[in-house]
Design a protein around this motif. Structure first.
Motif, mmCIF file in Angstrom:
data_model
loop_
_atom_site.group_PDB
_atom_site.id
_atom_site.type_symbol
_atom_site.label_atom_id
_atom_site.label_comp_id
_atom_site.label_asym_id
_atom_site.label_seq_id
_atom_site.Cartn_x
_atom_site.Cartn_y
_atom_site.Cartn_z
ATOM 1 N N GLU A 123 0.699 -0.886 0.207
ATOM 2 C CA GLU A 123 -0.377 0.216 -0.111
ATOM 3 C C GLU A 123 0.716 1.549 0.125
ATOM 4 O OE1 GLU A 123 -2.834 -0.269 3.506
ATOM 5 O OE2 GLU A 123 -3.799 -2.214 2.397
ATOM 6 N N ARG A 124 1.995 1.419 0.745
ATOM 7 C CA ARG A 124 2.726 2.524 0.929
ATOM 8 C C ARG A 124 3.105 2.646 -0.921
ATOM 9 N NH1 ARG A 124 5.890 5.179 4.718
ATOM 10 N NH2 ARG A 124 7.149 6.923 3.050
ATOM 11 N N SER A 125 3.439 1.546 -1.303
ATOM 12 C CA SER A 125 4.211 1.408 -2.861
ATOM 13 C C SER A 125 3.577 2.040 -3.640
ATOM 14 C CB SER A 125 5.018 0.377 -3.010
ATOM 15 O OG SER A 125 5.498 0.388 -4.179
ATOM 16 N N GLU A 126 2.413 1.735 -3.844
ATOM 17 C CA GLU A 126 1.156 2.230 -4.585
ATOM 18 C C GLU A 126 0.949 3.439 -4.054
ATOM 19 O OE1 GLU A 126 -3.552 0.988 -5.526
ATOM 20 O OE2 GLU A 126 -2.726 -0.092 -3.889
ATOM 21 N N SER A 127 1.046 4.239 -2.725
ATOM 22 C CA SER A 127 0.842 5.454 -2.597
ATOM 23 C C SER A 127 1.112 6.319 -3.837
ATOM 24 C CB SER A 127 0.350 5.517 -0.857
ATOM 25 O OG SER A 127 1.436 5.469 -0.113
ATOM 26 N N SER A 128 2.798 5.789 -2.920
ATOM 27 C CA SER A 128 3.535 6.986 -3.067
ATOM 28 C C SER A 128 4.017 6.767 -5.173
ATOM 29 C CB SER A 128 4.717 6.628 -2.211
ATOM 30 O OG SER A 128 5.632 5.628 -1.567
ATOM 31 N N ALA A 129 3.730 5.742 -5.462
ATOM 32 C CA ALA A 129 3.599 5.470 -7.244
ATOM 33 C C ALA A 129 2.807 7.173 -7.352
ATOM 34 C CB ALA A 129 3.181 4.184 -7.775
ATOM 35 N N HIS A 130 1.553 7.096 -6.601
ATOM 36 C CA HIS A 130 0.450 7.769 -7.242
ATOM 37 C C HIS A 130 0.733 9.673 -6.746
ATOM 38 C CE1 HIS A 130 -2.173 5.669 -8.964
ATOM 39 N NE2 HIS A 130 -2.462 4.559 -6.762
ATOM 40 N N ALA A 131 1.643 9.813 -5.597
ATOM 41 C CA ALA A 131 2.729 11.292 -5.082
ATOM 42 C C ALA A 131 3.666 11.437 -6.244
ATOM 43 C CB ALA A 131 2.326 10.883 -4.002
ATOM 44 N N LEU A 132 3.847 10.876 -6.562
ATOM 45 C CA LEU A 132 5.939 10.539 -7.105
ATOM 46 C C LEU A 132 5.124 10.864 -8.491
ATOM 47 C CD1 LEU A 132 8.291 8.395 -5.564
ATOM 48 C CD2 LEU A 132 7.810 10.675 -5.186
ATOM 49 N N ALA A 133 3.539 10.106 -9.827
ATOM 50 C CA ALA A 133 3.383 10.492 -10.908
ATOM 51 C C ALA A 133 2.916 11.970 -10.880
ATOM 52 C CB ALA A 133 2.195 9.244 -10.975
ATOM 53 N N ALA A 134 2.669 12.569 -9.269
ATOM 54 C CA ALA A 134 1.918 13.429 -9.740
ATOM 55 C C ALA A 134 2.976 15.160 -9.487
ATOM 56 C CB ALA A 134 0.395 13.692 -8.050
ATOM 57 N N GLN A 135 3.720 14.510 -8.663
ATOM 58 C CA GLN A 135 5.455 15.438 -9.164
ATOM 59 C C GLN A 135 5.515 15.227 -10.109
ATOM 60 O OE1 GLN A 135 9.042 13.865 -6.818
ATOM 61 N NE2 GLN A 135 7.901 15.074 -4.702
#
Length: 323
Positions: A123-135
């Motif tokens: 879940e942390r990896s998935e949320s990080s992927a979304h956050a970094l993609a938005a970044q």
């Protein structure tokens, strides 16, 4: 939903019930053994107890307590490992688990905890992927605005100043030339910031050219660069992570390390890709800031392992990507 909660509650009770039964059996066997020893042995106890009988009773009690302590300790030992892991666990350092073999009655508890860590890391990896993609998307938007709007506006100002300088009287020309140089420097800085926000060379020319261009952006540092020419074909996500971690590492060296030289290498050996950034600065990282934690989050996105080792002689940042 209710059935799932009931199942989870029952699953949580199973290791407790098993441990309770084990302790009950251990104590029952010890008391039974002590009772049989008193019945079958020639030793007797008088009423009142005589002084010569006290050593026998004390020895028997110590044996029962010692055996009970050893058996109970062996049953509860895995809980110490579980508590230690709970204290040191960090979702940015994946793969830290307890072995499920040889843990007796707490195997189910260890398995449940390991499964919880797997779920939290996913879940942390998935949320990080979304956050970094938005970044990354936000960086590209800001870079376009800097280049297309502010950059063009400064270019227009620069051209206007050039025409003004040509027509200005001699006593104002020197001041206008100084303003012109200031605007030109500002335009160069805007373009440099835009390139850092959106590495167009990475998409256009590839990772090797992007690292070469990145090394030239830190004029105050001597960057020694080694990049294998026979690198395997990499996905855009992996290339972007490698570039961003190299960029963050060099930026940290330039800002905080006080170094004069840094080694940047990207090699493919033994089935894995290794990015390493080593400097000769003062090192001594006391705690990991947002930059390093951001690098760890990026590493998790591609299943890579990031290590940061800091000594008084410098800092070594190493990213290992399984092929």
């Amino acid at each position: 939903m209710i059935d799932r909660s009931v199942a989870a509650a029952e699953g949580a009770l199973r290791p407790t019930q098993a441990l309770f039964r084990r302790l009950l059996v251990i104590n029952g066997l010890l008391f039974t053994a002590g009772t049989l020893a008193l019945v079958l042995s020639p030793a007797t106890v008088s009423s009142p107890v005589q002084v010569t009988e006290l050593p026998v009773l004390v020895i028997g009690l110590l044996l029962i307590l010692g055996a009970n302590a050893v058996l109970v300790r062996s049953s509860l030992a895995p809980l110490d490992s579980l508590a230690t892991l709970m204290q040191r666990v960090d979702l940015l350092r994946a793969g830290d688990r307890i072995s499920e073999r040889g843990n007796g009655d707490v195997t189910h508890l260890v398995h449940t905890f390991n499964a919880m860590l797997d779920r939290l890391e996913a879940e942390r990896s998935e949320s990080s992927a979304h956050a970094l993609a938005a970044q990354e998307a936000e960086r590209q938007r800001i870079a376009r605005e800097l280049h297309d709007e502010i950059g063009q506006s400064l270019t227009v100002v620069l051209l206007g100043l050039k025409r003004t300088v040509d027509r200005a009287p001699a006593e104002l020309r020197e001041e206008l030339l100084a303003v012109q140089e200031t605007v030109r420097d500002s335009l160069d800085e805007v373009r440099q910031v835009a390139r850092r926000l959106r590495p167009g060379v990475l998409a256009d020319l590839g990772l090797q050219s992007a690292l070469h261009s990145l090394s030239g952006e830190f004029g105050e540092l001597r960057v020694n660069r080694w990049v294998d020419h026979d690198l395997p074909e990499l996905s855009p996500d992996v290339e972007l992570v490698l570039y961003r971690i190299a960029q963050e590492s060099l930026t940290n060296v330039a800002r905080h390390a006080g170094a004069s030289e840094v080694d940047l290498s990207l090699t493919a050996r033994h089935g894995e890709l290794t990015l390493r950034v080593t400097d000769n600065g003062r090192g001594g990282i006391d705690h990991e800031g947002a930059g390093i934690r951001g690098m760890r989050e990026r590493a998790l996105l591609i299943g890579a392992k990031l290590t940061v080792e800091s000594t008084p002689d410098g800092t070594d940042v190493c990213l290992r990507v399984p092929r």
